[in-house]
Design an enzyme around this catalytic site. Structure first.
Site, PDB file in Angstrom:
ATOM      1  N   ILE A  30       0.819  -1.212   0.000  1.00 57.82           N
ATOM      2  CA  ILE A  30       0.000   0.000   0.000  1.00 57.82           C
ATOM      3  C   ILE A  30       0.861   1.273   0.000  1.00 57.82           C
ATOM      4  O   ILE A  30       0.389   2.348  -0.385  1.00 57.82           O
ATOM      5  CB  ILE A  30      -0.954  -0.028   1.223  1.00 57.82           C
ATOM      6  CG1 ILE A  30      -2.167   0.843   0.993  1.00 57.82           C
ATOM      7  CG2 ILE A  30      -0.238   0.346   2.507  1.00 57.82           C
ATOM      8  CD1 ILE A  30      -3.245   0.657   2.052  1.00 57.82           C
ATOM      9  N   ASN A  86      11.412  -8.764   7.376  1.00 55.79           N
ATOM     10  CA  ASN A  86      11.765  -8.092   8.617  1.00 55.79           C
ATOM     11  C   ASN A  86      11.226  -8.872   9.812  1.00 55.79           C
ATOM     12  O   ASN A  86      10.111  -9.384   9.766  1.00 55.79           O
ATOM     13  CB  ASN A  86      11.158  -6.676   8.640  1.00 55.79           C
ATOM     14  CG  ASN A  86      11.799  -5.766   7.599  1.00 55.79           C
ATOM     15  OD1 ASN A  86      13.010  -5.804   7.401  1.00 55.79           O
ATOM     16  ND2 ASN A  86      10.999  -4.950   6.929  1.00 55.79           N
ATOM     17  N   HIS A  99       5.896 -11.777   5.987  1.00 53.77           N
ATOM     18  CA  HIS A  99       5.750 -11.381   4.593  1.00 53.77           C
ATOM     19  C   HIS A  99       7.128 -11.152   3.996  1.00 53.77           C
ATOM     20  O   HIS A  99       8.062 -10.764   4.696  1.00 53.77           O
ATOM     21  CB  HIS A  99       4.903 -10.107   4.467  1.00 53.77           C
ATOM     22  CG  HIS A  99       5.281  -9.021   5.411  1.00 53.77           C
ATOM     23  ND1 HIS A  99       4.871  -9.004   6.720  1.00 53.77           N
ATOM     24  CD2 HIS A  99       6.065  -7.926   5.251  1.00 53.77           C
ATOM     25  CE1 HIS A  99       5.366  -7.941   7.324  1.00 53.77           C
ATOM     26  NE2 HIS A  99       6.102  -7.264   6.455  1.00 53.77           N
ATOM     27  N   MET A 100       7.202 -11.374   2.696  1.00 54.74           N
ATOM     28  CA  MET A 100       8.432 -11.132   1.954  1.00 54.74           C
ATOM     29  C   MET A 100       8.172  -9.949   1.039  1.00 54.74           C
ATOM     30  O   MET A 100       7.189  -9.948   0.293  1.00 54.74           O
ATOM     31  CB  MET A 100       8.753 -12.393   1.148  1.00 54.74           C
ATOM     32  CG  MET A 100      10.078 -12.393   0.457  1.00 54.74           C
ATOM     33  SD  MET A 100      10.342 -14.014  -0.338  1.00 54.74           S
ATOM     34  CE  MET A 100      10.966 -14.973   1.026  1.00 54.74           C
ATOM     35  N   HIS A 101       9.024  -8.919   1.140  1.00 57.70           N
ATOM     36  CA  HIS A 101       8.936  -7.774   0.231  1.00 57.70           C
ATOM     37  C   HIS A 101       9.700  -8.117  -1.041  1.00 57.70           C
ATOM     38  O   HIS A 101      10.863  -8.532  -0.972  1.00 57.70           O
ATOM     39  CB  HIS A 101       9.605  -6.533   0.839  1.00 57.70           C
ATOM     40  CG  HIS A 101       8.976  -6.023   2.098  1.00 57.70           C
ATOM     41  ND1 HIS A 101       8.158  -4.923   2.127  1.00 57.70           N
ATOM     42  CD2 HIS A 101       9.064  -6.445   3.384  1.00 57.70           C
ATOM     43  CE1 HIS A 101       7.772  -4.673   3.370  1.00 57.70           C
ATOM     44  NE2 HIS A 101       8.311  -5.583   4.149  1.00 57.70           N
TER      45      HIS A 101
HETATM   46  P1  AMP Z   1       7.113  -4.502   7.497  1.00 57.35           P
HETATM   47  O1  AMP Z   1       7.629  -3.150   7.890  1.00 57.35           O
HETATM   48  O2  AMP Z   1       8.166  -5.422   6.985  1.00 57.35           O
HETATM   49  O3  AMP Z   1       6.258  -5.142   8.582  1.00 57.35           O
HETATM   50  O4  AMP Z   1       6.190  -4.234   6.245  1.00 57.35           O
HETATM   51  C1  AMP Z   1       4.820  -4.068   6.310  1.00 57.35           C
HETATM   52  C2  AMP Z   1       4.388  -3.547   4.967  1.00 57.35           C
HETATM   53  O5  AMP Z   1       2.997  -3.731   4.840  1.00 57.35           O
HETATM   54  C3  AMP Z   1       4.661  -2.052   4.762  1.00 57.35           C
HETATM   55  O6  AMP Z   1       5.514  -1.896   3.615  1.00 57.35           O
HETATM   56  C4  AMP Z   1       3.272  -1.467   4.556  1.00 57.35           C
HETATM   57  O7  AMP Z   1       3.254  -0.424   3.594  1.00 57.35           O
HETATM   58  C5  AMP Z   1       2.472  -2.669   4.094  1.00 57.35           C
HETATM   59  N1  AMP Z   1       1.043  -2.626   4.367  1.00 57.35           N
HETATM   60  C6  AMP Z   1       0.433  -2.313   5.533  1.00 57.35           C
HETATM   61  N2  AMP Z   1      -0.906  -2.408   5.413  1.00 57.35           N
HETATM   62  C7  AMP Z   1      -1.144  -2.806   4.132  1.00 57.35           C
HETATM   63  C8  AMP Z   1      -2.320  -3.074   3.374  1.00 57.35           C
HETATM   64  N3  AMP Z   1      -3.531  -2.959   3.898  1.00 57.35           N
HETATM   65  N4  AMP Z   1      -2.185  -3.453   2.086  1.00 57.35           N
HETATM   66  C9  AMP Z   1      -0.962  -3.563   1.523  1.00 57.35           C
HETATM   67  N5  AMP Z   1       0.181  -3.334   2.186  1.00 57.35           N
HETATM   68  C10 AMP Z   1       0.094  -2.952   3.465  1.00 57.35           C
END
Ligand code: AMP
Ligand code: ZN
Length: 113
Positions: A30, A86, A99-101
């Site tokens: 997002i 992370n 989650h994997m970025h």
């Molecule tokens: P982390 O910092 O590794 O926990 O990454 C969490 C990621 O989730 C961040 O890059 C956010 O921008 C993303 N995120 C949070 N809420 C949503 C959502 N509803 N849809 C898509 N991505 C999200």
């Protein structure tokens, strides 16, 4: 898991998916940090990498495999991309469903920390 945003997205209760199979789902971040910024999540709720069990080994490998296929599909495989997971506060984890970025589509900043 109730009240987990990534469980809801993976179960298609909200948002839209770029990819899914029986084990994982993928969707756009997002708050994209690069032209391509996709999150790959397991359908099974796992809060952090610390909660991984031996039985999850193949699942995490599958997440990386799906990420590499998405990179090819998006045409960033040749130029390159970065996969990041992370864990907890010091790494900046903000959503507690692993989650994997998948990041790419531009030269990414060098360095990891
Ligand atoms: P982390 O910092 O590794 O926990 O990454 C969490 C990621 O989730 C961040 O890059 C956010 O921008 C993303 N995120 C949070 N809420 C949503 C959502 N509803 N849809 C898509 N991505 C999200
Ligand atoms: Zn969850």
């Amino acid at each position: 898991m109730e009240d987990c945003i990534f469980c809801k997205i993976a179960n298609k209760e909200m948002g839209s998916l770029l990819y899914e199979d029986d084990k994982v789902a993928a969707f756009n971040d997002i708050n994209a940090q690069a032209p391509i910024h996709i999150l790959i999540v397991p359908k099974k709720h796992i809060s952090t990498l610390n909660e991984l069990r031996e039985e999850d080994e193949a699942l995490v490998g599958h997440m990386a495999f799906v990420a590499s296929n998405l990179a090819k599909e998006k045409g960033i495989d040749k130029n390159g991309y970065r996969l990041i997971m992370n864990c907890n506060h010091d790494a900046g984890q903000t959503v507690f469903h692993i989650h994997m970025h998948l990041l790419g589509g531009k030269p990414l900043k060098a360095g990891l920390a």
